[in-house]
Design a protein around this motif. Sequence first.
Motif, PDB file in Angstrom:
ATOM      1  N   MET A  41       0.958  -1.237   0.029  1.00 51.01           N
ATOM      2  CA  MET A  41       0.012   0.022   0.215  1.00 51.01           C
ATOM      3  C   MET A  41       0.977   1.087   0.032  1.00 51.01           C
ATOM      4  O   MET A  41       0.566   2.128  -0.640  1.00 51.01           O
ATOM      5  CB  MET A  41      -0.808   0.154   1.132  1.00 51.01           C
ATOM      6  CG  MET A  41      -1.945  -0.933   1.234  1.00 51.01           C
ATOM      7  SD  MET A  41      -3.223  -0.717   2.836  1.00 51.01           S
ATOM      8  CE  MET A  41      -3.975   0.805   2.310  1.00 51.01           C
ATOM      9  N   PHE A  47      -2.829   3.935  -3.159  1.00 52.24           N
ATOM     10  CA  PHE A  47      -3.059   3.454  -1.848  1.00 52.24           C
ATOM     11  C   PHE A  47      -2.283   4.010  -0.739  1.00 52.24           C
ATOM     12  O   PHE A  47      -2.357   3.915   0.461  1.00 52.24           O
ATOM     13  CB  PHE A  47      -3.187   1.928  -1.629  1.00 52.24           C
ATOM     14  CG  PHE A  47      -4.301   1.473  -2.443  1.00 52.24           C
ATOM     15  CD1 PHE A  47      -5.692   1.391  -2.182  1.00 52.24           C
ATOM     16  CD2 PHE A  47      -3.994   0.537  -3.636  1.00 52.24           C
ATOM     17  CE1 PHE A  47      -6.446   0.995  -2.983  1.00 52.24           C
ATOM     18  CE2 PHE A  47      -4.691   0.137  -4.331  1.00 52.24           C
ATOM     19  CZ  PHE A  47      -6.206   0.255  -4.173  1.00 52.24           C
ATOM     20  N   PHE A  69      -8.361  -1.411  -0.614  1.00 56.04           N
ATOM     21  CA  PHE A  69      -7.102  -1.953  -1.041  1.00 56.04           C
ATOM     22  C   PHE A  69      -7.367  -3.640  -1.368  1.00 56.04           C
ATOM     23  O   PHE A  69      -7.222  -4.199  -2.030  1.00 56.04           O
ATOM     24  CB  PHE A  69      -5.901  -1.812  -0.128  1.00 56.04           C
ATOM     25  CG  PHE A  69      -4.644  -2.756  -0.241  1.00 56.04           C
ATOM     26  CD1 PHE A  69      -3.766  -2.496  -1.479  1.00 56.04           C
ATOM     27  CD2 PHE A  69      -4.488  -3.874   0.341  1.00 56.04           C
ATOM     28  CE1 PHE A  69      -2.650  -3.359  -1.700  1.00 56.04           C
ATOM     29  CE2 PHE A  69      -3.338  -4.817   0.166  1.00 56.04           C
ATOM     30  CZ  PHE A  69      -2.513  -4.260  -0.776  1.00 56.04           C
TER      31      PHE A  69
END
Length: 79
Positions: A41, A47, A69
């Motif tokens: 991430m 993200f 995610f």
Amino acid sequence: MTNSTLNIVGEFTGEWTNKDGLIKHFEGLNKNILNVWLMEMSESQNFHQYVVNPTHKLVWINVEGFLLFLKWKASERGY
């Protein structure tokens, strides 16, 4: 700090938690896979804003961003 709601304008709003909070929330999630996913991430253009690392030991994760995610990760695998 386990869970909190931040009232900051912009992308840093909503429910934020630390690693332990996510592990408690998502049954079956362990710290090893969580660390891999948080690294993924953090390195992702889509993200990275959902993971905040003010120090090397302290991390806060946006719960809604983490769910996005997971949904993206599942769709990449064809689920």
